[in-house]
Design a protein around this motif. Structure first.
Motif, PDB file in Angstrom:
ATOM      1  N   MET A  20     -70.174  43.492 -57.505  1.00  0.00           N
ATOM      2  CA  MET A  20     -69.745  42.120 -57.274  1.00  0.00           C
ATOM      3  C   MET A  20     -70.193  41.206 -58.394  1.00  0.00           C
ATOM      4  N   ILE A  21     -69.603  40.044 -58.455  1.00  0.00           N
ATOM      5  CA  ILE A  21     -69.970  39.019 -59.420  1.00  0.00           C
ATOM      6  C   ILE A  21     -71.206  38.327 -58.885  1.00  0.00           C
ATOM      7  N   HIS A  22     -72.278  38.283 -59.684  1.00  0.00           N
ATOM      8  CA  HIS A  22     -73.497  37.675 -59.179  1.00  0.00           C
ATOM      9  C   HIS A  22     -74.436  37.277 -60.293  1.00  0.00           C
ATOM     10  N   TRP A  23     -75.412  36.493 -59.914  1.00  0.00           N
ATOM     11  CA  TRP A  23     -76.534  36.192 -60.780  1.00  0.00           C
ATOM     12  C   TRP A  23     -77.712  36.969 -60.239  1.00  0.00           C
ATOM     13  N   MET A  24     -78.393  37.663 -61.095  1.00  0.00           N
ATOM     14  CA  MET A  24     -79.625  38.323 -60.695  1.00  0.00           C
ATOM     15  C   MET A  24     -80.762  37.504 -61.286  1.00  0.00           C
ATOM     16  N   LEU A  25     -81.701  37.204 -60.472  1.00  0.00           N
ATOM     17  CA  LEU A  25     -82.820  36.394 -60.921  1.00  0.00           C
ATOM     18  C   LEU A  25     -84.109  37.163 -60.704  1.00  0.00           C
ATOM     19  N   ALA A  26     -84.778  37.500 -61.774  1.00  0.00           N
ATOM     20  CA  ALA A  26     -86.082  38.149 -61.662  1.00  0.00           C
ATOM     21  C   ALA A  26     -87.112  37.127 -62.098  1.00  0.00           C
ATOM     22  N   CYS A  27     -87.567  36.343 -61.158  1.00  0.00           N
ATOM     23  CA  CYS A  27     -88.479  35.245 -61.465  1.00  0.00           C
ATOM     24  C   CYS A  27     -89.910  35.720 -61.348  1.00  0.00           C
ATOM     25  N   GLN A  28     -90.706  35.329 -62.236  1.00  0.00           N
ATOM     26  CA  GLN A  28     -92.130  35.593 -62.172  1.00  0.00           C
ATOM     27  C   GLN A  28     -92.831  34.261 -61.998  1.00  0.00           C
ATOM     28  N   PRO A  29     -93.911  34.208 -61.224  1.00  0.00           N
ATOM     29  CA  PRO A  29     -94.587  32.935 -61.017  1.00  0.00           C
ATOM     30  C   PRO A  29     -94.976  32.245 -62.318  1.00  0.00           C
ATOM     31  N   GLU A  30     -95.265  33.019 -63.370  1.00  0.00           N
ATOM     32  CA  GLU A  30     -95.670  32.386 -64.625  1.00  0.00           C
ATOM     33  C   GLU A  30     -94.488  31.901 -65.457  1.00  0.00           C
ATOM     34  N   SER A  31     -93.240  32.157 -65.030  1.00  0.00           N
ATOM     35  CA  SER A  31     -92.085  31.640 -65.770  1.00  0.00           C
ATOM     36  C   SER A  31     -91.141  30.923 -64.810  1.00  0.00           C
ATOM     37  N   PRO A  32     -91.518  29.717 -64.360  1.00  0.00           N
ATOM     38  CA  PRO A  32     -90.741  29.036 -63.336  1.00  0.00           C
ATOM     39  C   PRO A  32     -89.381  28.526 -63.777  1.00  0.00           C
ATOM     40  N   SER A  33     -88.996  28.668 -65.023  1.00  0.00           N
ATOM     41  CA  SER A  33     -87.701  28.147 -65.453  1.00  0.00           C
ATOM     42  C   SER A  33     -86.689  29.251 -65.696  1.00  0.00           C
ATOM     43  N   THR A  43     -86.211  29.251 -57.997  1.00  0.00           N
ATOM     44  CA  THR A  43     -87.463  29.511 -58.689  1.00  0.00           C
ATOM     45  C   THR A  43     -88.608  29.592 -57.683  1.00  0.00           C
ATOM     46  N   GLU A  44     -88.615  28.669 -56.712  1.00  0.00           N
ATOM     47  CA  GLU A  44     -89.652  28.678 -55.679  1.00  0.00           C
ATOM     48  C   GLU A  44     -89.573  29.952 -54.845  1.00  0.00           C
ATOM     49  N   ALA A  45     -88.366  30.373 -54.505  1.00  0.00           N
ATOM     50  CA  ALA A  45     -88.192  31.580 -53.702  1.00  0.00           C
ATOM     51  C   ALA A  45     -88.680  32.809 -54.446  1.00  0.00           C
ATOM     52  N   CYS A  46     -88.340  32.904 -55.704  1.00  0.00           N
ATOM     53  CA  CYS A  46     -88.758  34.057 -56.487  1.00  0.00           C
ATOM     54  C   CYS A  46     -90.273  34.114 -56.614  1.00  0.00           C
ATOM     55  N   ALA A  47     -90.882  32.971 -56.822  1.00  0.00           N
ATOM     56  CA  ALA A  47     -92.342  32.921 -56.927  1.00  0.00           C
ATOM     57  C   ALA A  47     -92.978  33.284 -55.588  1.00  0.00           C
ATOM     58  N   CYS A 165     -88.980  37.883 -48.636  1.00  0.00           N
ATOM     59  CA  CYS A 165     -89.909  37.254 -47.704  1.00  0.00           C
ATOM     60  C   CYS A 165     -89.278  35.970 -47.195  1.00  0.00           C
ATOM     61  N   VAL A 166     -89.951  35.328 -46.246  1.00  0.00           N
ATOM     62  CA  VAL A 166     -89.467  34.039 -45.743  1.00  0.00           C
ATOM     63  C   VAL A 166     -90.481  32.975 -46.117  1.00  0.00           C
ATOM     64  N   ASP A 167     -90.008  31.962 -46.804  1.00  0.00           N
ATOM     65  CA  ASP A 167     -90.787  30.760 -47.099  1.00  0.00           C
ATOM     66  C   ASP A 167     -89.954  29.617 -46.532  1.00  0.00           C
ATOM     67  N   LEU A 168     -90.448  28.978 -45.453  1.00  0.00           N
ATOM     68  CA  LEU A 168     -89.638  27.968 -44.768  1.00  0.00           C
ATOM     69  C   LEU A 168     -89.318  26.763 -45.646  1.00  0.00           C
ATOM     70  N   LEU A 169     -90.135  26.483 -46.648  1.00  0.00           N
ATOM     71  CA  LEU A 169     -89.800  25.395 -47.578  1.00  0.00           C
ATOM     72  C   LEU A 169     -88.557  25.755 -48.389  1.00  0.00           C
ATOM     73  N   VAL A 170     -88.450  27.011 -48.785  1.00  0.00           N
ATOM     74  CA  VAL A 170     -87.277  27.486 -49.519  1.00  0.00           C
ATOM     75  C   VAL A 170     -86.056  27.490 -48.599  1.00  0.00           C
ATOM     76  N   VAL A 171     -86.230  27.964 -47.367  1.00  0.00           N
ATOM     77  CA  VAL A 171     -85.134  27.983 -46.397  1.00  0.00           C
ATOM     78  C   VAL A 171     -84.608  26.563 -46.185  1.00  0.00           C
ATOM     79  N   GLN A 172     -85.518  25.608 -46.011  1.00  0.00           N
ATOM     80  CA  GLN A 172     -85.118  24.214 -45.809  1.00  0.00           C
ATOM     81  C   GLN A 172     -84.405  23.661 -47.043  1.00  0.00           C
ATOM     82  N   ALA A 173     -84.900  23.996 -48.235  1.00  0.00           N
ATOM     83  CA  ALA A 173     -84.272  23.502 -49.471  1.00  0.00           C
ATOM     84  C   ALA A 173     -82.858  24.055 -49.619  1.00  0.00           C
TER      85      ALA A 173
END
Length: 195
Positions: A20-33, A43-47, A165-173
């Protein structure tokens, strides 16, 4: 009902490749952008999930009412053809068929899916249930779902965020960004004939 043309952006991570057409995001906490979407919640979800996240964005090419089961080309679907009956809003302890909750997406709702085969699901299911129950009626649905790459998925018309995982701040955002943005604006329960 209709949809916009798909957004065709693809960024693979590691050896993982999906058709499928998608964006894959491999976020590391030390690279929030490390996101191209402009959505801070990614970015918050990945971290929060140790890099276990996948955002998919694309406009469904159709949104017609069809009968019977639908074999969607991606799991979970982020729109497309669907059953004429949408699912009732709120928490569902039994799985809701995708062709029904996709209709909820068309109505501007946000669907939260959990694969409860994971060890952490009872606590996170309770957290997600309480969150869905705290929202205005007619805006969100929670259901079990098997088939996603990650145990938890947030879906709106044309957008999906899969999480380890579930982070309710991310879910709300995610909810705040996408609720009410489907092709139609319907917050009512389905017709009696659909129940």
């Amino acid at each position: 009902s209709g949809g916009a043309a798909p957004l065709e952006v693809r960024r693979p991570v590691g050896n993982l490749d999906r058709t499928m057409i998608h964006w894959m995001l491999a976020c590391q906490p030390e690279s929030p952008s490390s996101t191209d979407t402009g959505h801070a919640y990614v970015t918050e979800a990945c971290a929060a999930c140790g890099g276990e996240c996948l955002e998919t964005t694309g406009g469904p090419t159709s949104g017609s009412h069809v009968e019977g089961a639908i074999d969607y080309s991606e799991a979970p679907p982020l729109g497309g053809d669907h059953n004429a009956c949408w699912a009732s809003w709120g928490v569902h302890t039994e799985p809701v068929a995708a062709e029904n909750w996709v209709h909820n997406l068309e109505h501007g709702g946000v669907v939260v899916l959990a694969d409860c085969r994971s060890a952490g699901c009872p606590h996170e299911w309770d957290s997600l249930s309480a969150w869905v129950n705290s929202l205005p009626e007619g805006r969100a649905l929670l259901s079990t779902y098997e088939g996603a790459l990650q145990p938890y998925s947030l879906v709106s018309w044309g957008h999906r965020l899969e999480l380890g995982c579930v982070d309710l701040l991310v879910v709300q955002a995610f909810y705040d960004e996408h609720v009410g943005r489907g092709p139609e604006e319907v917050t009512s329960e389905p017709a009696a004939a659909c129940m």
